[in-house]
Design an enzyme around this catalytic site. Structure first.
Site, PDB file in Angstrom:
ATOM      1  N   GLU A   1      10.301   4.483   9.545  1.00 35.71           N
ATOM      2  CA  GLU A   1       9.436   4.551   8.368  1.00 35.71           C
ATOM      3  C   GLU A   1       8.109   3.878   8.703  1.00 35.71           C
ATOM      4  OE1 GLU A   1      11.138   2.832   4.838  1.00 35.71           O
ATOM      5  OE2 GLU A   1       9.179   2.338   3.986  1.00 35.71           O
TER       6      GLU A   1
ATOM      7  N   GLU B   1       0.907   0.365   0.912  1.00 37.40           N
ATOM      8  CA  GLU B   1       1.698  -0.061  -0.237  1.00 37.40           C
ATOM      9  C   GLU B   1       0.887  -1.101  -1.002  1.00 37.40           C
ATOM     10  OE1 GLU B   1       6.256  -0.288   0.430  1.00 37.40           O
ATOM     11  OE2 GLU B   1       5.342  -1.136   2.236  1.00 37.40           O
TER      12      GLU B   1
END
Length: 417
Positions: free
Chosen positions: A149, A154
């Site tokens: 990932e 974010e």
């Protein structure tokens, strides 16, 4: 985004951090990047040739104890003024108290290496967690974190920074990354990574804030040397941001102006210049005619032939890379897949369109010839996409045949969009 972002100071993580810092690769010349795929979000609706919706709660809050129910409703995801809008709402739905949206390109568009970027405007608020990220295309078979990932961006709560992280398996879950410099996240900014066989670098507006070494699979980072798909979402609550409170503004909107992927024009694979999710016409070199669905048919079993290039949907094919590195070709007029009839393996077996099932009869290796043309080899049979008897007339049948390198098996792949 898969598991909680609890940033404990693990001893093993510190060791990996030290190793990565010590073994960063020697800088090299800038890659000759060119745009290979984008979604500018200028159409009337979300392009389902590119994006699929995740639906529901993920049974356990997607591994993070998140509080939203993801939907495909326009209230939660839509195109608006040239932007993808992902909207989190405070409302009762599906047993949850919040709704939002999570979109992914899994099974439709994936990439290995390149510069991946998006121009995004973010909301602030306690309990809000928007993200732009990737997962390994093989996640359905190997699971997380072995899929790998890459969190390109974010953001949580009311922070003035974003975060870039990578997650993988190194005898257990390992992660590496950090925070950006401070800036106003509520304005549009370009969030990107530069991903090569040697490193992953994180940027905001072209300014680098983090770097990780993945050269030679250091620290078991083989997860980052295989295709990944893209995700955009806005979670509500969860282990990292915590729950919303009375101060959280709802509805909360994340605006995505575009997503773009650039890759090195040099490429390391014979088919690196094939854009997964791109739409092409295939012109047979021997005849100069296009791969065509007879009568523009939309019924499974309709014959595939060659026909004078006329620009219709019957001659347009969207090419998607499969998790195993093969490709499927979906006709844009019928949404049916290029298929070897009966999964046959004999010379002369007919080629047709059929419902997309992922069967080996619908998988093709796309291999670049030395002259710049391509051959398409069906891995189920080992045979090539071929024009019967090297024909040149409209309506000549398309079949599979032993790979012989003739013009009847050579195709120009011309990208339309």
């Amino acid at each position: 985004m898969i598991l909680a972002r609890q940033r404990e100071k693990w001893l093993v993580l510190l060791l990996m951090t030290a190793l990565m810092a010590m073994l960063l690769p020697v800088p090299k010349a800038e890659a000759a990047y060119q745009l290979v795929w984008s979604d500018e979000f200028n159409g009337p609706s979300i392009n389902t040739n590119y994006w699929t919706f995740e639906i529901g709660t993920g049974s356990n809050g997607w591994g993070n104890n998140e509080l939203q129910y993801y939907t495909s409703r326009p209230e939660n995801a839509r195109i608006e003024n040239g932007n993808l809008v992902i909207e989190a709402r405070r409302e009762s739905y599906g047993g949850m108290n919040y709704t939002s949206a999570r979109l992914k390109t899994q099974g439709k568009v994936n990439f290995k290496y390149g510069r991946i970027e998006a121009r995004i405007k973010l909301p602030k608020g306690q309990g809000l967690w928007p993200a732009f990220w990737t997962l390994g295309e093989d996640i359905a078979t190997v699971g997380w974190p072995r899929s790998g990932e890459i969190d390109i961006m974010e953001h949580v709560n009311n922070e003035d920074v974003t975060h870039g992280y990578m997650h993988w398996d190194a005898g257990g879950h390992a992660s590496y990354g950090g925070s950006s410099f401070a800036f106003d996240v509520t304005q549009y900014h370009v969030y990107s990574i530069e991903w090569t066989p040697s490193y992953i670098k994180w940027f905001v507006d072209g300014v680098q804030f983090w770097e990780a070494n993945i050269q030679n699979n250091i620290n078991s980072t083989e997860e980052f040397h295989k295709p990944h798909f893209l995700l955009l979402n806005m979670a509500v609550g969860g282990n990292w941001p915590g729950s919303p409170d009375a101060s959280t503004p709802f509805p909360a909107k994340m605006y995505v102006d575009y997503v773009r992927v650039y890759q090195d024009v040099g490429g390391s694979n014979p088919s690196d210049d094939i854009v997964s999710g791109g739409t092409y016409k295939l012109i047979n070199v021997n005849s100069g005619k296009a791969l065509d669905v007879a009568g523009a048919g939309t019924t499974p079993g309709t014959n595939v032939q060659i026909w004078t290039d006329n620009g219709t949907g019957a001659q347009r094919w969207t090419i998607y890379r499969n998790a195993d590195g093969t490709y499927k070709l979906i006709n844009t007029n019928s949404a049916l897949a290029l298929d070897v009839a009966g999964a046959g393996t004999a010379d002369g077996t007919n080629v047709q369109v059929a419902t997309d099932t992922g069967h080996a009869a619908q998988k093709w290796n796309i291999i670049k010839n030395p002259d710049g043309t391509y051959k398409l080899i069906n891995p189920n049979s080992g045979k090539a996409l071929d024009v019967a008897s090297a024909g040149t007339a409209d309506g000549t049948n398309v079949q599979i045949w032993t790979d012989n390198g003739t013009g009847a098996q050579k195709w120009q792949l011309i990208r339309l969009y």
